[in-house]
Design an enzyme around this catalytic site. Structure first.
Site, PDB file in Angstrom:
ATOM      1  N   GLU A  60     -12.113   4.012 -23.889  1.00 38.51           N
ATOM      2  CA  GLU A  60     -11.604   5.225 -23.257  1.00 38.51           C
ATOM      3  C   GLU A  60     -12.583   6.394 -23.219  1.00 38.51           C
ATOM      4  OE1 GLU A  60      -6.865   5.343 -23.927  1.00 38.51           O
ATOM      5  OE2 GLU A  60      -8.019   5.329 -25.778  1.00 38.51           O
ATOM      6  N   ALA A 100      -5.246 -14.004  16.361  1.00 31.83           N
ATOM      7  CA  ALA A 100      -6.585 -14.565  16.181  1.00 31.83           C
ATOM      8  C   ALA A 100      -6.982 -14.347  14.736  1.00 31.83           C
ATOM      9  CB  ALA A 100      -7.565 -13.927  17.146  1.00 31.83           C
ATOM     10  N   LEU A 153      -4.780  -9.279  27.287  1.00 32.99           N
ATOM     11  CA  LEU A 153      -6.078  -8.626  27.380  1.00 32.99           C
ATOM     12  C   LEU A 153      -7.132  -9.717  27.373  1.00 32.99           C
ATOM     13  CD1 LEU A 153      -7.915  -6.081  27.305  1.00 32.99           C
ATOM     14  CD2 LEU A 153      -7.813  -6.252  24.804  1.00 32.99           C
ATOM     15  N   CYS A 158     -12.984  -3.170 -13.300  1.00 35.76           N
ATOM     16  CA  CYS A 158     -13.466  -3.217 -14.682  1.00 35.76           C
ATOM     17  C   CYS A 158     -14.919  -2.821 -14.830  1.00 35.76           C
ATOM     18  CB  CYS A 158     -13.284  -4.620 -15.255  1.00 35.76           C
ATOM     19  SG  CYS A 158     -11.590  -5.207 -15.353  1.00 35.76           S
ATOM     20  N   VAL A 199      -0.664  -9.028  11.648  1.00 35.92           N
ATOM     21  CA  VAL A 199       0.562  -9.823  11.538  1.00 35.92           C
ATOM     22  C   VAL A 199       0.764 -10.285  10.101  1.00 35.92           C
ATOM     23  CG1 VAL A 199       1.724 -11.928  12.298  1.00 35.92           C
ATOM     24  CG2 VAL A 199       0.459 -10.539  13.939  1.00 35.92           C
ATOM     25  N   ASP A 234     -11.351   3.214  16.097  1.00 35.35           N
ATOM     26  CA  ASP A 234     -12.697   3.615  16.501  1.00 35.35           C
ATOM     27  C   ASP A 234     -13.080   2.991  17.825  1.00 35.35           C
ATOM     28  OD1 ASP A 234     -13.496   5.258  14.246  1.00 35.35           O
ATOM     29  OD2 ASP A 234     -13.506   3.429  13.068  1.00 35.35           O
ATOM     30  N   ASN A 282      -8.071  -5.295  17.730  1.00 36.43           N
ATOM     31  CA  ASN A 282      -8.230  -3.876  17.428  1.00 36.43           C
ATOM     32  C   ASN A 282      -7.712  -3.014  18.564  1.00 36.43           C
ATOM     33  OD1 ASN A 282      -9.978  -1.237  17.425  1.00 36.43           O
ATOM     34  ND2 ASN A 282     -10.118  -2.048  15.344  1.00 36.43           N
ATOM     35  N   HIS A 320      -5.211 -12.491  12.650  1.00 35.91           N
ATOM     36  CA  HIS A 320      -3.955 -12.527  11.908  1.00 35.91           C
ATOM     37  C   HIS A 320      -3.887 -11.441  10.824  1.00 35.91           C
ATOM     38  CE1 HIS A 320      -0.620 -14.417   9.510  1.00 35.91           C
ATOM     39  NE2 HIS A 320      -0.206 -14.709  10.734  1.00 35.91           N
ATOM     40  N   PHE A 368      -5.578  -1.282 -18.352  1.00 34.36           N
ATOM     41  CA  PHE A 368      -5.848   0.157 -18.392  1.00 34.36           C
ATOM     42  C   PHE A 368      -4.625   0.975 -18.806  1.00 34.36           C
ATOM     43  CE2 PHE A 368      -8.075  -1.866 -14.772  1.00 34.36           C
ATOM     44  CZ  PHE A 368      -9.329  -1.980 -15.373  1.00 34.36           C
TER      45      PHE A 368
END
Length: 1435
Positions: free
Chosen positions: A1374, A311, A456, A148, A316, A412, A403, A313, A871
């Site tokens: 508008e 961890a 890991l 907005c 998931v 990355d 990650n 989450h 909108f």
């Protein structure tokens, strides 16, 4: 593992967590507990509407962090303190300074996103323990979305916490900062004469950084033990110039109520000594395990190898929300010390897998500040990329290990670690440890080389050696986007030679070009052992192109685009390293020539927060109208007390979920819901059979085996302008997402699981997805001819000096209101039905649902409290869905809630219409456009809905601000098998105006003239008429144009842009100005009417009810203002509760920017009647005057009301307003008036990536005498940013011929993770808005008597008819939207400059939206593949 009762604290109160609820999120728990201020906006952790603060004892210290409650597991809150927006302030106890600032500085419009912004800022204050920097505030805003406001007032509200003395956190000092009217006027004159505005506080004036008190919000050393403090603000005044560089702007009525800084909940003492224990909580669908030692975790992993480790989450949580794939077992790893450990060694840093990305960023910052520069190049790269990884809420929970294990092809971290030579450490039960390189760990799409029972454990990141350089680059859909579509990481080791440098070692990792991140072996080999030279760069460019043989389908990019992106990354890396070498080693020979040196690319920088100012007319001090009163619900919106339809909880309420089509077009062969009906909590399934009376599929009927015949009059036909759709698809589906049936259940989670269990068998049929498909197949909607024309087009096309042919493509746009579509349907006695809806069209809901149920309209009542953004998207498309819910509610005889999740909403409720425009234009050598013949094709989707109105209004704006003497523009609506597109801000106008502006741009390019010259030359002049036949107030149009050129310093800045571009090869700037002429009013003449009901109560307070819907545009505030003005009472004596069809009937939708005109005039009509009735009681008593009594004063309003009541005077009035002289699209007055404006925007483009930033935008609008300058400016800024999004950023991607990897007809961009709306980082660095002064609203061709309020039943409210415009104001919803396109055309100018440097013709067709990849390919230099085409737009 032993069991344990779980608990947490919520706003200082202890709450036991429910058992067997491992699948629940914190958001679900909080809302079930009645804390509805925390909203569900997206379910992806991107929009930030669900932000709360989590406080915990972590490593011996208190840690405060913002999190997304929609993804945070409920059981992860065990032993933590959860603070929601309700916990820091309320209307009764007082607002927190963050809440107060946001309310008084107009940072809340619809209010749905507001609690999330409040909590994000509040958590930042608590986490930093002092005044955050502007950059921290800027970064913090990245985790929250607003549709907005355009963000500027939100930024203004929060910047005070960084920029003014720290004691300004209190209410007294906030008010003290407000300038007086005199100083404001002085500032106004100074700004107008080019002098600087108010100075920002100096460093000496600012207090030292201190901890922020949790009770007052100001710096202190009380350690959270401060007692509540009362604060009272003095009444403020509106002023004409508001500077937002120092955050001093405030509402005119700040201080109209006492504000008390409430006492916030401090961290509970019980939690300071909390120690987590091993935990196993079984549940019916999911078991939650929480080991607290590494040994226990490894044993648990060995025992349950298929369990998911969680961890943050985040991943998931999204899978559970949208894929309905709840893992049977979750293992929380957050309590394992080893996984949270960070250890810095001599040669490397070890980072545990559960370390959050926020902690990793902090580690990088610490190392950068404490280690030699050459050692921390990898960490510097990491920090820079993590800075763009979503918002704080995600970084605060997402982990390094999550990650990496996600194994996304565009990760990355994996790319950087692979290039930098990091090592991943794995562990399993029995003390087994192993180390593996990232390139060997990643083995497939989201697959890693992990043995059963392994985890890991962490990663080892080496320090870089001297002359070792690491960098990573990524290409995203927008500049600040955590989702890359392609990335590359580079690491080279150099050693000095006699002449230059030798490449000793090189590694290159590429993401997005394969199913998983991989090393580019050819590119590395081309560099290894070579000299650092242009020749090596050129050879590596060829080699890296050969490394790219495929792309990951998840990115949606073509191979050529990926090759161009990776080549650009490599080129940038060589330039960056060369620049570092020259800086570090004096005398190093430059690798690049002078032409490249000034434009060495880097991130487009802008430190700090955006700034700007707003200039507007000032009303008389005694007036109510014309002042910047805050939105009347702003305070309740900042505290989370404002109720939305989705917050309603009714006794016995059930939840409904849709069963929708998965095919673009198919026959329905069978629908089997038996499995779903046997699931727990399910009460019914209803489809087209229920509408035909062929039996009831309730759970009771299934259990008994009886299907009772129902006697009802259900009507399955549906549709707005034409009944060409169905409530439930009966025999054939025409689009993905079409409703087939509806499931009802005790909980929404149960209903969603059951909906997935319904089996539908299809027979596929041929489908049409795009406009091109429809044109080829001749698939169009029947209807009236859509055409505007004047002059002799064919004749004059042959007489012009030049003729061009071409096309313009405009993609669709998602509304992306923050509040998804929701309705609550409540059956009543005597076949009555009450609907609580989030809609713009209460009467349409009432009538259409009554028709579907076979009921008279007087049995159905629709209530709308407020709408969380609309909108145009909440006008028609959810009516059939609510009708389906109404059928189900009547069948089960229970209140029923139907709420779409974000993915459903985006997939099935339609968007802005995509357009394809073909044109032939004739013009002369001076730039005068003489003739134009054009045809527009819009994609209507599978049913007509609003498409006829859209194409009709589009053609009425086909000329925008230009007089083309000979012009013919026709339009056709394509019928496709996509979701039916619908109304959206501007209703087709922006798409068609983009076409004529593109034509003007092309004419200028062909003639090598300045676009502004061509635009000005062709602009309307006084006395001329628009192509639709309506007169144009060209003086006002020209005033906006001339003023924006002057105030923006356009001519001077255009010269600066040209000089900048001459000295920079890889950064380019562009500046452009665009005008707008937009018509206000409904095309359907009968819709231009509105009603209001005004009650005066005996205590002198006033209740107003109108047919208008409050959806953030400030309609209720404006109606209250005109009521207060008319009755002569303070604004705080007037209130609007809601909109309801049993109060004001037969209402038009709140749309077409017409609501303020209609409903404010209706309120004035009602108030005029009441003023007339009260007039005899407002005069002083005659006997007191005759006796010279000192008490001979006019009675107060409340006294007059009391007297009138006792005299049996009616204190309630119905007002009505209609505009009777509009002709509709076929006549010469389709609109009540035109609203005019112009905008000048400057952008800076990174040529190598196609990303850009908006440096400055100047907007001038003609709004007459604005009713509420702050609200109107908020509308202007929000519309501008939304229009900028449409043309430069937001893109819908469908499964079509160009995207064959997607299922046909499926929408891929169904959430904020894939569909990018502008964020606070995208708005102009400098945003300036001016409302045209000395231009009272006027209508050249419509006199006041033609626009009047009707008196019913002989009632009169005075002799004079109201003026044509409400207090000489114009509407602002508008018209400003299209001004955002000025950024698009500025971006085109930057592209033209890049093409000229590449030796190419400047003009190139750049379609909308101008996405980063489309812009990059348009620049077309030696790094882009020859013959490569720009990616097509889905239309």
């Amino acid at each position: 593992m032993k069991g344990q009762a779980l608990f947490c604290y919520v706003n200082g109160k202890r709450r036991d967590l429910p058992s067997e609820s491992a699948e629940l999120t914190l958001l679900e728990f909080l809302r079930d507990e009645g804390l509805t201020g925390t909203k569900l906006g997206c379910g992806e952790g991107v929009c930030g509407s669900c932000t709360v603060m989590i406080s915990e004892s972590f490593e011996g210290k208190l840690r405060h962090r913002s999190v997304n409650a929609c993804l945070f597991p409920l059981y992860a809150a065990d032993g933590k303190h959860v603070v929601t927006v309700e916990g820091i302030g309320s209307l009764r106890s007082g607002l927190h300074p963050v809440q107060q600032r946001l309310a008084t500085l107009h940072g809340s419009q619809c209010g749905f996103c507001t609690p999330g912004f409040v909590m994000a800022m509040y958590a930042l204050l608590r986490a930093t323990g002092g005044r955050p920097s502007e950059q921290q505030i800027r970064d913090n805003l990245a985790g929250n979305l607003c549709r907005c406001t355009g963000y500027r007032p939100i930024v203004d509200a929060f910047k005070v916490f960084a920029q003014v003395p720290a004691n300004a956190y209190t209410n007294d000092s906030i008010q003290a900062q407000q300038p007086s009217p005199e100083s404001s006027n002085a500032a106004a004159h100074a700004a107008e004469n080019g002098f600087p505005g108010p100075k920002e506080p100096t460093q000496q004036q600012q207090l030292p950084a201190k901890k922020i008190c949790p009770s007052t919000g100001q710096p202190c050393d009380c350690n959270g033990a401060a007692s509540p403090t009362n604060h009272r603000n003095a009444k403020g005044n509106s002023f004409g110039v508001q500077h937002s560089s120092t955050g001093t702007k405030a509402s005119a009525d700040e201080g109209t109520m006492d504000l008390v800084t409430c006492s916030e909940p401090v961290f509970p003492a019980e939690l300071r000594s909390y120690q987590p224990q091993d935990l196993r909580l079984p549940g019916p669908t999911c078991t939650w395990l929480r080991p607290v030692t590494l040994e226990s975790l490894l044993e648990t992993r060995k025992k349950y190898p298929e369990a998911r480790l969680v961890a943050g989450h985040n991943e998931v949580g999204i899978e559970r929300k949208y894929n309905q794939t709840t893992p049977s077992m979750l293992i929380s790893i957050c309590s394992i010390p080893e996984l949270n450990h960070i250890q810095t060694g001599a040669e490397e840093v070890w980072v545990g897998a559960a370390v959050t990305l926020t902690s990793l960023m902090d580690l990088c910052s610490h190392l950068i500040s404490s280690r030699p520069a050459h050692e921390i190049r990898c960490f510097n790269t990491l920090r820079n990329q993590l800075h763009h990884f979503s918002g704080n809420q995600v970084r605060n929970t997402a982990t390094v290990g999550g990650n990496i294990m996600n194994a996304s092809p565009i990760s990355d971290i994996n790319a950087i670690m692979m290039a930098a030579g990091a090592v991943y450490e794995l562990a399993s039960a029995g003390g087994h440890r192993s180390r593996i390189a990232p390139e060997h760990f990643l083995i497939g799409y989201r697959k890693v080389k992990l043995q059963a029972g392994q985890i890991l454990l962490g990663i080892s990141i080496p320090f870089t050696a001297k002359y070792e350089y690491v960098s990573e680059y990524k290409q995203s859909h927008k500049r600040d986007d955590f989702l890359a579509v392609g990335n590359a990481a580079f690491c080279v080791s150099l050693e000095p030679e006699t002449e230059g440098w030798h490449l000793k070692e090189a590694k290159v990792a590429l993401g997005g070009v394969a199913p998983f991140t991989q090393l580019a072996s050819r590119a590395a080999a081309a560099m290894r052992g070579q000299s650092w030279s242009q020749s090596t760069l050129n050879n590596t460019l060829q080699a890296i192109s050969a490394d790219i043989t495929e792309t990951s389908e998840s990115t949606g990019w073509k191979l050529d685009v990926h090759k161009a992106a990776v080549a650009s990354f490599l080129f940038r890396f060589f330039m960056s390293v060369s620049a570092e070498l020259e800086a570090e080693v004096p005398g190093s020979a430059p690798l690049f020539g002078p032409a490249d040196q000034p434009g060495i690319p880097a991130d487009l920088p802008f430190d700090g927060l955006s700034k700007g100012w707003q200039h507007f007319p000032v009303a008389a001090p005694e007036a109510v109208v014309g002042h910047s009163h805050m939105h009347m619900a702003a305070r309740s919106q900042t505290t989370g007390e404002a109720m939305f339809a989705g917050d309603i909880k009714l006794v016995g309420m059930q939840h409904a979920v849709l069963v929708t089509s998965t095919r673009a077009r198919a026959k329905i062969l069978s629908v089997n819901a038996s499995n779903a009906l046997n699931m727990k909590g399910i009460s019914g399934f209803f489809d087209a059979k229920a509408m035909r009376g062929e039996g009831s599929n309730t759970s009771a009927s299934v259990a008994s085996g009886l299907h009772h015949q129902q006697q009802h009059n259900y009507n399955n036909a549906a549709g707005h302008m034409k009944q060409d759709e169905e409530v439930f698809a009966s025999s054939e589906v025409h689009t993905v997402g079409q409703v087939i049936g509806i499931i009802t259940a005790e909980t929404e989670r149960q209903a969603r699981a059951a909906a997935k269990a319904v089996q539908v068998e299809y027979e596929d049929l041929p489908s049409i997805v795009s406009i091109q498909d429809a044109i080829a197949a001749g698939s169009f909607f029947d209807g009236p001819e859509n055409k505007v024309e004047r002059g002799k087009v064919e004749e004059w096309l042959s007489k012009c000096d030049r003729v061009l042919e071409g096309s313009v493509v405009v993609g669709g746009q998602e509304h992306f209101y923050l509040e998804p579509q929701v309705s609550v349907v409540q059956p009543q006695e005597n076949d009555e039905l009450v609907i609580h809806a989030s809609t713009q069209a209460a009467t349409a809901y009432q009538h259409d649902i009554a028709r579907s149920l076979g009921l008279p309209s007087h049995k159905v009542v629709c209530h709308v409290k407020r709408v969380g953004g609309a909108f145009g998207g909440k006008e028609t498309r959810f009516i059939p869905v609510t009708a389906a819910a109404a059928v189900a509610a009547r069948e089960i005889n229970r209140p029923l809630r139907i709420a779409l999740d974000r993915h459903e909403d985006m997939a099935i409720t339609g968007h802005r219409h995509p357009f394809f425009i073909k044109y032939k234009v004739g013009f002369n050598k001076d730039g005068k456009v003489v003739a134009m013949d054009a045809e527009a094709f819009s994609n209507g989707g599978w049913c007509l809905d609003m498409s006829q109105a859209v194409i009709g209004k589009a053609l009425l704006h086909a000329d925008n601000a230009y007089r083309v003497p000979h012009m013919c523009f026709t339009g056709r609506i394509c019928r496709t098998n996509t979701a039916s597109n619908t109304s959206m801000r501007g209703l087709g106008g922006p798409q068609i105006m983009l076409a004529i502006e593109s034509i003007m741009d092309r004419v200028a390019a062909e003639l090598q003239l300045a676009p502004e010259h061509v635009r000005s030359l062709n602009m309307y002049r006084e006395g001329e008429k628009a192509v639709c036949g309506q007169g144009v107030e060209a003086g006002q149009l020209r005033a906006c144009w001339d003023q924006v050129l002057e105030t923006s310093g356009f001519e001077e800045r255009a010269g600066e842009v040209a000089r900048f571009n001459q000295g920079s090869r890889w950064r380019k700037r562009g500046i452009s100005t665009v005008p707008v002429k937009f018509g206000i009013g409904f095309a359907g003449k009968f819709m231009n009417q509105g009603g209001a009901l005004v009650h005066i109560y005996m205590d002198g307070t006033v209740l107003v009810t109108t047919g208008g819907i409050e959806m953030g545009q400030g309609l209720h505030t404006k109606c209250c203002m005109v009521a207060a003005q008319e009755l002569g009472i303070p604004l705080d004596k007037v209130h609007i509760a809601e909109t309801a069809t049993d109060k004001v009937p037969n209402t038009s939708p709140s749309a077409a920017s017409a609501s303020s005109d209609l409903y404010c005039m209706a309120v004035i009509d009602a108030c005029s009647q009441l003023k007339g009735r009260l007039a005899p009681f407002r005069r002083p008593k005659s006997d007191a005057q005759q006796n010279g009594d000192a008490e001979a004063r006019p009675p107060s309003f409340a006294e007059a009301v009391q007297a009138a009541y006792q005299a049996l005077v009616d204190l309630s009035a119905h007002g009505f307003h209609a505009i009777t002289q509009l002709t509709g699209p076929g006549g010469d007055m389709p609109f009540k008036y035109w609203t005019y404006g112009a905008a000048a925007t400057e952008v800076e483009l990174d040529v190598l990536t196609g990303t850009h930033r908006v440096i400055r935008a100047d907007i001038v609008m003609d709004l007459g005498q604005p009713l509420n300058p702050a609200i109107d400016i908020g509308q202007i800024e929000g519309a501008y940013v939304q229009g900028m999004g449409m043309t430069c950023k937001e893109e819908l991607v469908w499964g079509d011929a160009e995207h064959s990897w997607l299922p046909r007809g499926h929408l891929q961009t169904r959430g904020p993770g894939s569909y990018m709306i502008p964020t606070a980082d995208d708005i102009p660095d400098d945003l300036r808005v001016t409302l045209l002064e000395d231009q009272p609203g006027r209508i050249a061709s419509l006199s006041p008597p033609d626009c009047h309020s009707r008196r019913q039943n002989g009632r009169s409210g005075g002799e004079d008819r109201p003026p044509a415009l409400v207090h000489s104001s114009k509407n602002s919803g508008e018209p400003p939207f299209f001004l955002g396109a000025s950024a698009f055309f500025a971006l085109k100018q930057a592209v033209y400059a890049a093409r000229r440097d590449a030796g190419l013709p400047a003009w190139v067709q750049l379609d909308s939206p101008a996405s980063t990849e489309r812009v990059r390919m348009a620049c077309s230099d030696h790094l882009t593949p020859k013959g490569a085409l720009m990616p097509p737009i889905c239309n």
